[in-house]
Design a protein around this motif. Sequence first.
Motif, PDB file in Angstrom:
ATOM      1  N   ARG A   1       0.050  -6.485  16.788  1.00 38.09           N
ATOM      2  CA  ARG A   1      -0.229  -6.142  15.516  1.00 38.09           C
ATOM      3  C   ARG A   1       0.864  -5.187  14.910  1.00 38.09           C
ATOM      4  NH1 ARG A   1      -5.946  -3.200  16.677  1.00 38.09           N
ATOM      5  NH2 ARG A   1      -5.247  -3.008  18.981  1.00 38.09           N
ATOM      6  N   PRO A   2       1.174  -5.550  13.643  1.00 39.84           N
ATOM      7  CA  PRO A   2       2.353  -4.824  12.613  1.00 39.84           C
ATOM      8  C   PRO A   2       2.133  -3.351  12.848  1.00 39.84           C
ATOM      9  CG  PRO A   2       1.552  -6.746  11.638  1.00 39.84           C
ATOM     10  CD  PRO A   2       0.795  -6.414  12.585  1.00 39.84           C
ATOM     11  N   GLY A   3       3.160  -2.631  13.480  1.00 37.34           N
ATOM     12  CA  GLY A   3       2.950  -1.234  13.569  1.00 37.34           C
ATOM     13  C   GLY A   3       2.246  -0.671  15.037  1.00 37.34           C
ATOM     14  N   GLY A   4       1.766  -1.632  15.793  1.00 36.66           N
ATOM     15  CA  GLY A   4       1.358  -1.318  17.294  1.00 36.66           C
ATOM     16  C   GLY A   4      -0.119  -0.798  17.252  1.00 36.66           C
ATOM     17  N   PRO A   5      -0.797  -0.669  18.296  1.00 34.99           N
ATOM     18  CA  PRO A   5      -1.997  -0.595  18.739  1.00 34.99           C
ATOM     19  C   PRO A   5      -2.596   0.899  17.887  1.00 34.99           C
ATOM     20  CG  PRO A   5      -1.150  -0.704  20.650  1.00 34.99           C
ATOM     21  CD  PRO A   5      -0.101  -0.592  19.414  1.00 34.99           C
ATOM     22  N   PRO A   6      -3.709   0.876  17.416  1.00 35.45           N
ATOM     23  CA  PRO A   6      -4.143   2.136  16.789  1.00 35.45           C
ATOM     24  C   PRO A   6      -4.175   3.202  17.674  1.00 35.45           C
ATOM     25  CG  PRO A   6      -6.147   0.616  16.871  1.00 35.45           C
ATOM     26  CD  PRO A   6      -4.797  -0.259  17.300  1.00 35.45           C
ATOM     27  N   VAL A   7      -3.844   4.523  17.570  1.00 39.11           N
ATOM     28  CA  VAL A   7      -3.961   5.597  18.427  1.00 39.11           C
ATOM     29  C   VAL A   7      -5.053   6.635  18.026  1.00 39.11           C
ATOM     30  CG1 VAL A   7      -2.715   7.570  18.970  1.00 39.11           C
ATOM     31  CG2 VAL A   7      -1.357   5.633  18.427  1.00 39.11           C
ATOM     32  N   TRP A   8      -6.087   6.467  19.102  1.00 36.96           N
ATOM     33  CA  TRP A   8      -6.935   7.461  18.987  1.00 36.96           C
ATOM     34  C   TRP A   8      -6.840   8.662  19.727  1.00 36.96           C
ATOM     35  CZ3 TRP A   8     -12.468   4.306  19.152  1.00 36.96           C
ATOM     36  CH2 TRP A   8     -12.298   3.444  18.407  1.00 36.96           C
ATOM     37  N   LEU A   9      -7.172   9.676  19.316  1.00 37.65           N
ATOM     38  CA  LEU A   9      -7.038  11.033  20.177  1.00 37.65           C
ATOM     39  C   LEU A   9      -8.244  12.027  20.410  1.00 37.65           C
ATOM     40  CD1 LEU A   9      -3.908  12.594  18.114  1.00 37.65           C
ATOM     41  CD2 LEU A   9      -3.955  11.414  20.382  1.00 37.65           C
ATOM     42  N   ALA A  10      -8.250  12.528  21.598  1.00 38.34           N
ATOM     43  CA  ALA A  10      -9.365  13.045  22.023  1.00 38.34           C
ATOM     44  C   ALA A  10      -9.051  14.489  21.352  1.00 38.34           C
ATOM     45  CB  ALA A  10      -9.379  13.132  23.509  1.00 38.34           C
ATOM     46  N   GLY A  11     -10.288  15.312  21.664  1.00 40.89           N
ATOM     47  CA  GLY A  11     -10.269  16.734  21.349  1.00 40.89           C
ATOM     48  C   GLY A  11     -11.064  17.301  20.098  1.00 40.89           C
ATOM     49  N   GLY A  12     -11.219  18.513  20.259  1.00 46.84           N
ATOM     50  CA  GLY A  12     -11.846  19.390  19.025  1.00 46.84           C
ATOM     51  C   GLY A  12     -11.274  20.476  18.983  1.00 46.84           C
ATOM     52  N   GLY A  13     -12.073  21.404  18.058  1.00 47.74           N
ATOM     53  CA  GLY A  13     -11.387  22.748  17.885  1.00 47.74           C
ATOM     54  C   GLY A  13     -10.047  22.688  17.476  1.00 47.74           C
ATOM     55  N   PRO A  14      -9.057  23.596  17.799  1.00 46.82           N
ATOM     56  CA  PRO A  14      -7.567  23.431  17.532  1.00 46.82           C
ATOM     57  C   PRO A  14      -7.079  22.112  17.519  1.00 46.82           C
ATOM     58  CG  PRO A  14      -7.877  25.097  18.891  1.00 46.82           C
ATOM     59  CD  PRO A  14      -9.100  24.344  19.146  1.00 46.82           C
ATOM     60  N   ALA A  15      -7.517  21.052  18.279  1.00 44.31           N
ATOM     61  CA  ALA A  15      -6.876  19.745  18.563  1.00 44.31           C
ATOM     62  C   ALA A  15      -7.171  18.957  17.108  1.00 44.31           C
ATOM     63  CB  ALA A  15      -7.489  19.033  19.683  1.00 44.31           C
ATOM     64  N   LEU A  16      -8.241  19.311  16.379  1.00 48.47           N
ATOM     65  CA  LEU A  16      -8.528  18.616  15.097  1.00 48.47           C
ATOM     66  C   LEU A  16      -7.471  18.593  14.220  1.00 48.47           C
ATOM     67  CD1 LEU A  16     -12.355  19.901  14.442  1.00 48.47           C
ATOM     68  CD2 LEU A  16     -11.649  17.793  15.582  1.00 48.47           C
ATOM     69  N   ARG A  17      -6.595  19.421  14.051  1.00 49.90           N
ATOM     70  CA  ARG A  17      -5.425  19.480  13.151  1.00 49.90           C
ATOM     71  C   ARG A  17      -4.595  18.184  13.634  1.00 49.90           C
ATOM     72  NH1 ARG A  17      -6.189  25.024  13.723  1.00 49.90           N
ATOM     73  NH2 ARG A  17      -4.422  25.136  15.332  1.00 49.90           N
ATOM     74  N   ARG A  18      -4.386  18.182  14.636  1.00 49.82           N
ATOM     75  CA  ARG A  18      -3.523  17.202  15.458  1.00 49.82           C
ATOM     76  C   ARG A  18      -4.262  15.646  14.972  1.00 49.82           C
ATOM     77  NH1 ARG A  18      -3.226  17.696  20.839  1.00 49.82           N
ATOM     78  NH2 ARG A  18      -1.517  19.253  20.656  1.00 49.82           N
ATOM     79  N   VAL A  19      -5.599  15.501  15.249  1.00 49.07           N
ATOM     80  CA  VAL A  19      -6.241  14.317  14.808  1.00 49.07           C
ATOM     81  C   VAL A  19      -6.031  13.851  13.413  1.00 49.07           C
ATOM     82  CG1 VAL A  19      -8.502  13.345  14.889  1.00 49.07           C
ATOM     83  CG2 VAL A  19      -7.905  14.669  16.736  1.00 49.07           C
ATOM     84  N   ALA A  20      -6.203  14.945  12.428  1.00 44.33           N
ATOM     85  CA  ALA A  20      -6.206  14.635  11.083  1.00 44.33           C
ATOM     86  C   ALA A  20      -4.699  14.133  10.608  1.00 44.33           C
ATOM     87  CB  ALA A  20      -6.515  15.985  10.380  1.00 44.33           C
ATOM     88  N   ARG A  21      -3.822  14.684  11.399  1.00 41.56           N
ATOM     89  CA  ARG A  21      -2.229  14.597  10.928  1.00 41.56           C
ATOM     90  C   ARG A  21      -1.916  13.309  11.532  1.00 41.56           C
ATOM     91  NH1 ARG A  21       1.322  17.025  13.580  1.00 41.56           N
ATOM     92  NH2 ARG A  21      -0.134  18.248  14.689  1.00 41.56           N
ATOM     93  N   ILE A  22      -2.266  12.843  12.652  1.00 42.63           N
ATOM     94  CA  ILE A  22      -1.332  11.771  13.207  1.00 42.63           C
ATOM     95  C   ILE A  22      -2.380  10.532  13.830  1.00 42.63           C
ATOM     96  CG2 ILE A  22       0.652  12.933  13.735  1.00 42.63           C
ATOM     97  CD1 ILE A  22      -0.003  13.183  16.680  1.00 42.63           C
ATOM     98  N   ALA A  23      -3.698  10.678  13.885  1.00 46.60           N
ATOM     99  CA  ALA A  23      -4.726   9.906  14.468  1.00 46.60           C
ATOM    100  C   ALA A  23      -4.936   8.735  13.698  1.00 46.60           C
ATOM    101  CB  ALA A  23      -5.651  10.248  15.317  1.00 46.60           C
TER     102      ALA A  23
END
Length: 313
Positions: free
Chosen positions: A168-190
């Motif tokens: 796939r162009p761009g590579g596999p989709p990246v899914w991130l685990a986590g909640g709480g403070p990790a949500l900012r990372r999910v919203a930013r890069i996942a």
Amino acid sequence: MPETRFGYLLPTRDQTVSGEHAPRRLVEHAVRAEALGYDSVWAGDSPITRQRADPLLVLAAVAQATRRVELGTAVLLPALRHPILLAHQLGTLDRLSGGRVIAGMGAGFPTEATQAQFTALGVDFATRGRRLEESIEAMRLLWSGEAVSFKGEHYAFEDVSIAPPPARPGGPPVWLAGGGPALRRVARIADGWLPYPPEHGVYAEEAGTILETARRPVTPALYATFCLDDDPERAREILRTSIERYYNAPLEFIASIQAMFAGTPEDAAAWLNGYVAAGARHIVVRFATDDHESALEEFAGRVRPLVDGETRS
């Protein structure tokens, strides 16, 4: 409402704690899951703390034995690997499978046992979150197939390319685990979110946060453990045995932080529909049982139709 999809977590850890060590049997489970209509097959990662067969090698074998199911890691710990090597492995697996890989990733849960795993591999546990983010950034560059350079706090390279590139162009989709403070990372890069909150309300609140702040479309998923039995009390005892053997920790503690259900298939569907109503669209199912053949069939035949019915209504 979009149709709910279902994945199956291969019992790689369960094999280890039972002393079975039969990776070919894991592939057989994956083939059966595909035949029963599951949408994805997943493998966990923990080389030392919770030992199991290597997830990428297992999924490579599954890729050759299946044709349709997506292949996910639930979840991989990139901080334990150099991003060039991991990008190469995931890119090759995506090419081998015809573009079916989902790169589920996490930083590592903050426990003494997890920290010991990082220490054994010479990785500073305190840097795991930043290493995760740098790895994702570096791998997405490398998955272009072009010669690229990267300079971060923990990884740096110049004029590097890898082959083969992902299917796939761009590579596999990246899914991130986590909640709480990790949500900012999910919203930013996942590209996807794979948490396991034990309460529907928490899931709904955190899913809403991601929806409002995400920089790209994010697939809302759920990692949930099931022990199905028409006798709820017996289901609870089987769940206790399985979980305490898996984690070497009391069920009550694990259940306080992870989504878990023990009971009848009908009640399981009702419980799961609470997460679907909260926004979950891809359910990764872990079975707390020694009989995965029966569990796969029972969930597909008695739970999924009820959840799908709710989704279509």
